[in-house]
Design a protein around this motif. Structure first.
Motif, PDB file in Angstrom:
ATOM      1  N   PRO A 142      13.539  23.323   8.927  1.00 61.51           N
ATOM      2  CA  PRO A 142      13.671  24.903   8.547  1.00 61.51           C
ATOM      3  C   PRO A 142      12.303  25.560   8.494  1.00 61.51           C
ATOM      4  N   PRO A 143      12.294  26.967   8.755  1.00 64.63           N
ATOM      5  CA  PRO A 143      11.147  27.713   8.608  1.00 64.63           C
ATOM      6  C   PRO A 143      10.649  27.687   7.294  1.00 64.63           C
ATOM      7  N   VAL A 144       9.284  27.629   7.124  1.00 63.77           N
ATOM      8  CA  VAL A 144       8.552  27.846   5.780  1.00 63.77           C
ATOM      9  C   VAL A 144       8.989  29.370   5.439  1.00 63.77           C
ATOM     10  N   GLN A 145       9.089  29.270   4.157  1.00 63.44           N
ATOM     11  CA  GLN A 145       9.193  30.699   3.299  1.00 63.44           C
ATOM     12  C   GLN A 145       8.391  30.498   2.170  1.00 63.44           C
TER      13      GLN A 145
ATOM     14  N   THR B 153       8.477  26.752   0.417  1.00 63.47           N
ATOM     15  CA  THR B 153       9.213  25.851   0.735  1.00 63.47           C
ATOM     16  C   THR B 153       8.665  25.286   2.222  1.00 63.47           C
ATOM     17  N   VAL B 154       8.836  24.121   2.483  1.00 64.31           N
ATOM     18  CA  VAL B 154       8.314  23.200   3.666  1.00 64.31           C
ATOM     19  C   VAL B 154       9.265  23.079   4.467  1.00 64.31           C
ATOM     20  N   GLY B 155       8.642  22.236   5.540  1.00 65.60           N
ATOM     21  CA  GLY B 155       9.751  21.925   6.550  1.00 65.60           C
ATOM     22  C   GLY B 155      10.482  20.812   6.302  1.00 65.60           C
ATOM     23  N   CYS B 156      10.893  19.994   7.162  1.00 62.01           N
ATOM     24  CA  CYS B 156      11.856  18.919   6.719  1.00 62.01           C
ATOM     25  C   CYS B 156      11.242  17.669   6.212  1.00 62.01           C
ATOM     26  N   CYS B 157      12.047  16.784   6.110  1.00 68.27           N
ATOM     27  CA  CYS B 157      11.857  15.370   5.841  1.00 68.27           C
ATOM     28  C   CYS B 157      11.027  14.984   4.574  1.00 68.27           C
ATOM     29  N   ASP B 158      11.688  15.028   3.519  1.00 65.21           N
ATOM     30  CA  ASP B 158      11.208  14.591   2.460  1.00 65.21           C
ATOM     31  C   ASP B 158       9.778  14.956   1.661  1.00 65.21           C
TER      32      ASP B 158
ATOM     33  N   THR C  33      13.291  33.842 -12.459  1.00 65.70           N
ATOM     34  CA  THR C  33      13.985  35.263 -12.419  1.00 65.70           C
ATOM     35  C   THR C  33      13.157  36.161 -11.345  1.00 65.70           C
ATOM     36  N   GLY C  34      13.852  37.116 -10.841  1.00 66.46           N
ATOM     37  CA  GLY C  34      13.230  38.148 -10.121  1.00 66.46           C
ATOM     38  C   GLY C  34      12.678  37.736  -8.889  1.00 66.46           C
ATOM     39  N   GLU C  35      13.690  37.154  -8.338  1.00 62.78           N
ATOM     40  CA  GLU C  35      13.388  36.224  -6.877  1.00 62.78           C
ATOM     41  C   GLU C  35      12.959  37.692  -5.941  1.00 62.78           C
ATOM     42  N   MET C  36      11.863  37.557  -5.194  1.00 62.43           N
ATOM     43  CA  MET C  36      11.573  38.458  -4.152  1.00 62.43           C
ATOM     44  C   MET C  36      11.056  37.728  -2.783  1.00 62.43           C
ATOM     45  N   LEU C  37      11.378  38.002  -1.652  1.00 63.73           N
ATOM     46  CA  LEU C  37      11.127  37.123  -0.599  1.00 63.73           C
ATOM     47  C   LEU C  37       9.511  37.516  -0.197  1.00 63.73           C
ATOM     48  N   VAL C  38       8.705  36.870   0.007  1.00 65.25           N
ATOM     49  CA  VAL C  38       7.443  37.421   0.359  1.00 65.25           C
ATOM     50  C   VAL C  38       6.945  37.088   1.733  1.00 65.25           C
ATOM     51  N   TRP C  39       7.466  36.039   2.308  1.00 67.98           N
ATOM     52  CA  TRP C  39       7.190  35.841   3.704  1.00 67.98           C
ATOM     53  C   TRP C  39       8.119  34.790   4.180  1.00 67.98           C
ATOM     54  N   ARG C  40       8.584  34.788   5.391  1.00 64.58           N
ATOM     55  CA  ARG C  40       9.265  33.647   6.070  1.00 64.58           C
ATOM     56  C   ARG C  40       8.798  33.612   7.437  1.00 64.58           C
ATOM     57  N   ASP C  41       8.405  32.357   8.100  1.00 67.72           N
ATOM     58  CA  ASP C  41       8.101  32.161   9.431  1.00 67.72           C
ATOM     59  C   ASP C  41       8.859  32.733  10.410  1.00 67.72           C
ATOM     60  N   PRO C  42       8.353  34.062  10.968  1.00 67.97           N
ATOM     61  CA  PRO C  42       9.388  34.600  12.047  1.00 67.97           C
ATOM     62  C   PRO C  42       9.378  33.996  13.310  1.00 67.97           C
ATOM     63  N   ARG C  43       8.563  32.830  13.578  1.00 71.84           N
ATOM     64  CA  ARG C  43       8.685  32.142  14.857  1.00 71.84           C
ATOM     65  C   ARG C  43      10.310  31.667  15.296  1.00 71.84           C
TER      66      ARG C  43
END
Length: 155
Positions: free
Chosen positions: A86-89, A104-109, A145-155
């Motif tokens: 999945p896309p990095v965020q 977060t990072v991509g897949c696979c352990d 606490t206080g989750e805020m999405l800062v960036w998600r790979d838009p590709r």
């Protein structure tokens, strides 16, 4: 005697096959009801709004305020690499009284990364062979606490 019966049967089958293509009426839910009533066997009135929106979903609004320089650099590094699935965020939280960034990072352990406000890795909350991270911050999910999405790979 058999020939006329066979001929009549063939004509009947042929006519009934052709008749299937004639006089067929199909009503759909967008057709107005025949009697003006939606009760009974009539189809309902058409809806005034579309049931399918073919427009692309609106882009997620990211919190771009006060992104540290080290985080902007990480984002540019991710964009220079092939897209992950999945896309990095990156999300911002409060954890143990401080601002932290969870990547977060991509897949696979692969390990996810938890950074302090200065960009130093605190721990790896998830990933690895067990999926439970490196064990250095097992309470992160419970105490963030206080989750805020800062960036998600838009590709």
């Amino acid at each position: 005697m058999r020939l006329p019966l066979l001929l009549v049967t063939s004509v009947t089958v042929l006519c009934s096959a052709l008749a299937c293509n004639r006089g067929v009426t199909v009503t759909t839910p967008t057709d107005p009801p025949v009697s003006g009533s939606v009760n009974g066997n009539d189809t309902p009135n058409p809806t005034s709004t579309n049931t399918t929106d073919l427009r692309p979903a609106r882009a997620t609004a990211f919190d771009t305020t006060s992104r540290p320089a080290w985080l902007e650099s990480r984002i540019q590094n991710h964009l220079a690499e092939p897209k992950q699935n999945p896309p990095v965020q990156v999300s911002r939280y409060r954890y143990k009284g401080q601002v932290v960034y969870y990547e977060t990072v991509g897949c696979c352990d692969q390990f996810s990364n938890l950074y302090d406000a200065k960009g130093k890795v605190i721990c790896h909350p998830e990933g690895g062979l067990t999926g439970r991270g490196d064990g250095q911050c097992p309470d992160f999910d419970k105490n963030k606490t206080g989750e805020m999405l800062v960036w998600r790979d838009p590709r």
